[in-house]
Motif scaffolding. Structure first.
Motif, short mmCIF file in Angstrom:
data_model
loop_
_atom_site.label_atom_id
_atom_site.label_comp_id
_atom_site.label_asym_id
_atom_site.label_seq_id
_atom_site.Cartn_x
_atom_site.Cartn_y
_atom_site.Cartn_z
N PHE A 14 -32.38 -44.52 -13.50
CA PHE A 14 -30.98 -44.40 -13.90
C PHE A 14 -30.42 -45.81 -13.88
O PHE A 14 -30.13 -46.33 -12.81
CB PHE A 14 -30.19 -43.52 -12.94
N VAL A 17 -31.46 -48.23 -11.03
CA VAL A 17 -32.05 -47.46 -9.93
C VAL A 17 -33.32 -46.76 -10.40
O VAL A 17 -33.31 -46.07 -11.42
CB VAL A 17 -31.05 -46.39 -9.43
N ALA A 19 -35.17 -43.84 -9.61
CA ALA A 19 -34.98 -42.64 -8.80
C ALA A 19 -36.33 -42.02 -8.45
O ALA A 19 -36.52 -41.52 -7.34
CB ALA A 19 -34.10 -41.63 -9.53
N ALA A 38 -35.04 -39.16 2.99
CA ALA A 38 -33.64 -39.45 3.27
C ALA A 38 -32.82 -39.25 2.00
O ALA A 38 -33.35 -39.16 0.90
CB ALA A 38 -33.50 -40.87 3.78
N SER A 39 -31.51 -39.22 2.18
CA SER A 39 -30.60 -39.03 1.04
C SER A 39 -30.80 -40.15 0.01
O SER A 39 -30.92 -41.31 0.36
CB SER A 39 -29.17 -39.04 1.55
N GLY A 40 -30.87 -39.75 -1.25
CA GLY A 40 -30.98 -40.73 -2.33
C GLY A 40 -32.39 -41.19 -2.62
O GLY A 40 -32.60 -42.11 -3.41
N CYS A 41 -33.40 -40.56 -2.02
CA CYS A 41 -34.77 -41.03 -2.22
C CYS A 41 -35.40 -40.44 -3.48
O CYS A 41 -36.52 -40.75 -3.83
CB CYS A 41 -35.63 -40.72 -1.01
N GLY A 42 -34.69 -39.56 -4.17
CA GLY A 42 -35.20 -39.07 -5.45
C GLY A 42 -35.74 -37.65 -5.43
O GLY A 42 -36.37 -37.23 -6.39
N LYS A 43 -35.47 -36.89 -4.37
CA LYS A 43 -36.00 -35.53 -4.27
C LYS A 43 -35.44 -34.63 -5.37
O LYS A 43 -36.19 -33.96 -6.10
CB LYS A 43 -35.64 -34.92 -2.91
N THR A 44 -34.12 -34.63 -5.50
CA THR A 44 -33.50 -33.77 -6.50
C THR A 44 -33.95 -34.17 -7.90
O THR A 44 -34.25 -33.32 -8.74
CB THR A 44 -31.97 -33.86 -6.39
N THR A 45 -34.01 -35.47 -8.15
CA THR A 45 -34.43 -35.94 -9.47
C THR A 45 -35.83 -35.44 -9.81
O THR A 45 -36.08 -34.96 -10.91
CB THR A 45 -34.37 -37.47 -9.53
N GLN A 83 -28.55 -26.43 -5.52
CA GLN A 83 -27.97 -26.69 -4.19
C GLN A 83 -26.58 -26.06 -4.09
O GLN A 83 -26.21 -25.54 -3.05
CB GLN A 83 -27.89 -28.20 -3.97
N GLU A 160 -32.59 -27.91 -1.50
CA GLU A 160 -31.90 -27.72 -0.22
C GLU A 160 -31.35 -26.30 -0.10
O GLU A 160 -30.13 -26.11 0.01
CB GLU A 160 -30.76 -28.74 -0.09
N HIS A 193 -34.06 -32.42 3.63
CA HIS A 193 -34.13 -33.66 4.37
C HIS A 193 -34.25 -33.39 5.87
O HIS A 193 -34.03 -34.26 6.70
CB HIS A 193 -32.95 -34.59 4.04
N1 LIG Z 1 -27.34 -38.71 -13.14
C1 LIG Z 1 -27.52 -39.83 -12.43
N2 LIG Z 1 -27.03 -41.01 -12.86
C2 LIG Z 1 -27.23 -42.14 -12.17
N3 LIG Z 1 -27.92 -42.21 -11.01
C3 LIG Z 1 -28.43 -41.09 -10.52
C4 LIG Z 1 -28.26 -39.83 -11.20
N4 LIG Z 1 -28.89 -38.87 -10.48
C5 LIG Z 1 -29.40 -39.50 -9.41
N5 LIG Z 1 -29.15 -40.82 -9.43
C6 LIG Z 1 -29.58 -41.81 -8.44
O1 LIG Z 1 -30.97 -41.64 -8.25
C7 LIG Z 1 -31.29 -41.74 -6.88
C8 LIG Z 1 -31.99 -40.48 -6.42
O2 LIG Z 1 -31.06 -39.41 -6.46
P1 LIG Z 1 -31.44 -37.93 -6.01
O3 LIG Z 1 -30.27 -37.07 -6.33
O4 LIG Z 1 -32.73 -37.55 -6.61
O5 LIG Z 1 -31.57 -38.09 -4.44
P2 LIG Z 1 -31.89 -36.99 -3.34
O6 LIG Z 1 -33.14 -37.40 -2.68
O7 LIG Z 1 -31.84 -35.64 -3.89
O8 LIG Z 1 -30.70 -37.22 -2.33
P3 LIG Z 1 -29.85 -36.14 -1.46
O9 LIG Z 1 -30.68 -35.81 -0.27
O10 LIG Z 1 -28.65 -36.92 -1.07
O11 LIG Z 1 -29.57 -34.98 -2.34
C9 LIG Z 1 -30.01 -42.04 -6.14
O12 LIG Z 1 -29.95 -43.43 -5.94
C10 LIG Z 1 -28.95 -41.59 -7.11
O13 LIG Z 1 -27.80 -42.38 -6.94
#
Ligand SMILES: Nc1ncnc2c1ncn2[C@@H]1O[C@H](COP(=O)(O)OP(=O)(O)OP(=O)(O)O)[C@@H](O)[C@H]1O
Ligand SMILES: [Mg+2]
Lengths: 348, 295
Positions: A14, A17, A19, A38-45, A83, A160, A193
């Motif tokens: 992104f 970043v 992801a 941890a939060s933001g490590c890319g799990k949801t992506t 979620q 989650e 997480h």
């Molecule tokens: N649509 C988007 N546009 C820009 N950046 C994004 C987008 N979606 C995710 N990111 C970035 O990609 C990275 C991974 O995001 P992701 O949502 O996959 O994290 P996560 O592991 O699910 O975190 P959490 O535990 O907080 O849900 C983060 O740095 C986030 O800011």
């Protein structure tokens, strides 16, 4: 057996970043894999890439033998539990569950039967006529689950799933999800997480950091044979000692003034990280062989006590001892021992 | 002041306003609609019959209302107004929905600018803009001369002074009133709902019909009412852009009031118009009430 879902060298950016960074992972039939990090490590992506809600920049996604990298979400035999649950607010519980079935062209009596079946599976059989806003958080979560399993997907993706539930309900739901998986025979990918949740639910856990998978292994292996310090640290507090390999293969840990024998070959002079779980260390009154120290601090935890033991050379060792014998007191001198097999050599 | 008194005081202001600008004139109009036109000041008969200043009875007549139902002109004008307003509303909806949708889906920092652009025409006088349309549409106007120069037509098309021109004018003038409530609704729509629909197997068009559209319905209704209601009574646009064959109730009202000085008949026309318009408002209220019960 061939994997049900295969992620092959997938990267997703992104802007600046990254992801998801060159991730490969196979989900076996009837397997539960947890994505932990941890939060933001890319799990949801990563989960959204599996569902088709996000397009990878490079890499491939396979379901069975089919390359679905370019397939839209509605054409993939996987379902995602969001979620936020994302229940349709203008539809009743029953209509929510029936929605996905209707898209498959299921009509009439079969539609009703299958939706009822799914609602019964999550014990919501008698709430079908309610609207989502008339439900509790836990009930909404189960409607979201019923909506997914009604479609009998090959893989169920859960982002989650327990985040909005209290601790008690969370533990019960974990068990229910496991039972449901056995009964339905579908594969799960669970994002979490919470390492406890990952360990309790998953056959294998992928520990993620900054978009990469640090290690993908069964929970026991992750705990007992972590690949590196980050993974080791993820599963509870751990003692990590930096030492230097000697010519006889043992590792000298200078700040504790000890030498330990470890697995593996090391070049003399090479620096080696050695880790030891606090609960593998035994505390005894002074006397006998072992590492001497003085109890500097202690935290009573109910089932056990964490002792912080300062050694003569100034290092601190963390010990978790069960509360069985007489407890040790502040300032008391003790001897620490551990089985040689408990020492883990980590990649730095 | 106690809080109860203060609350009553605060509530009194809107009530006073509504009474002054809505109910009082309405009662006056209602009263006049039962009178007979006559040459006097004011140009209608008294409601109360008096003898030596003492009220001895009322002199009300239903003749004005009877005339409206017996003379086909009025019925036609009402139907004509409703038809043109309805067509304009549908066109405004078909244009406004995609606009509102696009703005709601635009990047958040862009949305403000796009909304300002939608409302930009309001910054110049309404009459100036209608005159601009006239210069575009008339036989010697820009569109006709352009088409003739290109050789696409031999004789100028008749565009101005047609029912189509009236619809165009109404759509043009009221489009922002359609876009704004739709936008407000669509902007609140959780994008995860559409993702869930897609994930459950719905193709984009099905997802739109079964999720986006039903959830934006209150916005659709609000927008339609905001266009339809003023359009039914519209006078300026049919006057300036319509032709002799565009029969609308606003023009009738004007003629009765100013040309014929028949205040009672004009009042009766107004009362009936009000009744015609109250029906859709009630419908809207009912839908709103249902929507608020299941948000
Ligand atoms: N649509 C988007 N546009 C820009 N950046 C994004 C987008 N979606 C995710 N990111 C970035 O990609 C990275 C991974 O995001 P992701 O949502 O996959 O994290 P996560 O592991 O699910 O975190 P959490 O535990 O907080 O849900 C983060 O740095 C986030 O800011
Ligand atoms: Mg997430």
């Amino acid at each position: 057996m061939a994997p049900v879902l295969r992620i092959d060298a997938v990267t997703k950016r992104f802007g600046a970043v990254v992801a998801v960074d060159d991730v490969s992972i196979d989900i076996g039939a009837n397997e539960c894999v947890a994505l932990l990090g941890a939060s933001g490590c890319g799990k949801t992506t990563l989960l959204r890439i599996m569902a088709g809600l996000e397009q990878p920049d490079s890499g491939r996604v396979f379901i069975g033998d089919d390359d679905v990298t370019a397939a839209p979400p509605y054409a993939r035999p996987v379902n995602m539990m969001f979620q936020s649950y994302a229940l349709f607010p203008h539809m009743t519980v029953h209509e929510n569950v029936a929605f996905g079935l209707k898209q498959d062209g299921i009509k009439g009596a079969e539609l009703t039967v299958r939706a009822d079946e799914a609602l019964k599976a999550v014990e919501l059989g008698d709430l079908g006529a309610r609207k989502p806003h008339q439900l509790s958080g836990g009930q909404r979560q189960r409607v979201a689950l019923a909506r997914c399993i009604a479609k009998r997907p090959r893989v169920l993706l859960l982002d989650e799933p327990m985040a909005a539930l209290d601790k008690h309900l969370r533990e019960r739901t974990q068990l229910e999800l496991l039972a449901l998986r056995k009964r339905l025979g579908i594969s799960f990918v669970v994002v979490t997480h919470d390492q406890g949740e990952a360990m309790a639910m998953a056959d294998r856990v992928a520990v993620m950091e900054n978009g990469r998978i640090l290690q993908l292994a069964p929970p026991r292996d992750l705990y007992e044979r972590p690949a590196n310090i980050q993974v080791a640290r993820f599963f509870g507090d751990i003692n990590v000692w930096n030492g230097v390999a000697r010519s006889d293969g043992a590792v000298e840990i200078a700040h504790l003034g000890i030498t330990v024998a470890v697995d593996g070959k090391h070049v003399p002079g090479e620096s080696v990280a050695v880790a030891l779980r606090p609960e593998r260390i035994a505390v005894a009154p002074v006397g006998g062989p072992g590492l001497r120290g003085r109890i500097e601090d202690l935290v009573y935890l109910g089932s056990g006590t964490t002792y912080f033991v300062r050694t003569p050379l100034g290092g601190v060792v963390r010990v978790l001892a069960p509360n069985t014998g007489t407890p040790f007191a502040h300032g008391e001198s003790v001897t620490l021992t551990w089985p040689a097999a408990a020492l883990m050599v980590l990649a730095p | 002041m106690t809080s109860a008194v203060r609350r009553r005081f605060v509530l009194a202001i809107p009530w006073l306003w509504v009474t002054l600008v809505l109910f009082a004139p309405l009662l006056l109009v209602l009263k006049i609609s039962f009178a007979t036109a006559q040459i006097s000041v004011p140009p209608y008969s008294e409601f109360f019959a008096r003898t030596d200043g003492v009220i001895v009875g009322i002199q009300a007549t239903l003749a004005n209302y009877a005339l409206m139902f017996s003379d086909a002109l009025y019925v036609k004008a009402y139907l004509g107004s409703v038809k043109i307003a309805a067509i304009s509303t549908v066109i405004a909806l078909l244009l406004g929905y995609p606009m509102a949708y696009a703005i709601a889906r635009a990047r958040p920092e862009r949305r403000g600018l796009l909304l300002v652009l939608v409302m930009l025409p309001f910054w110049t006088s309404f009459l100036v803009r209608i005159y601009a349309w006239q210069t575009l549409l008339r036989p010697t106007g820009l569109i006709n001369s352009a088409l003739e120069t290109l050789g696409l037509i031999d004789a100028p098309l008749r565009m101005l002074n047609t029912p189509g021109a009236v619809c165009l004018g109404i759509v043009y003038a009221y489009l922002p009133f359609m876009v704004l409530p739709l936008y407000a609704r669509l902007e609140k729509l959780d994008p995860a709902l559409l993702e869930a629909a897609a994930d459950l197997g719905a193709k984009p068009w099905r997802a739109f019909l079964s999720v986006t559209l039903p959830l934006s319905l209150p916005g659709v209704l609000a927008g339609c009412l905001l266009v339809f209601i003023p359009a039914v009574g519209e006078y300026v646009i049919p006057e300036l852009m319509g032709g002799p064959d565009t029969l609308m109730i606003g023009k009738i009202l004007w003629t009765e009031f100013f040309n014929n000085r028949d205040w009672p008949l004009a009042s009766a026309v107004t009362v009936i118009l009000l009744i015609v318009l109250v029906a859709p408002i009630m419908l809207f209220q009912a839908v709103q009430a249902r929507a608020s019960r299941s948000p």
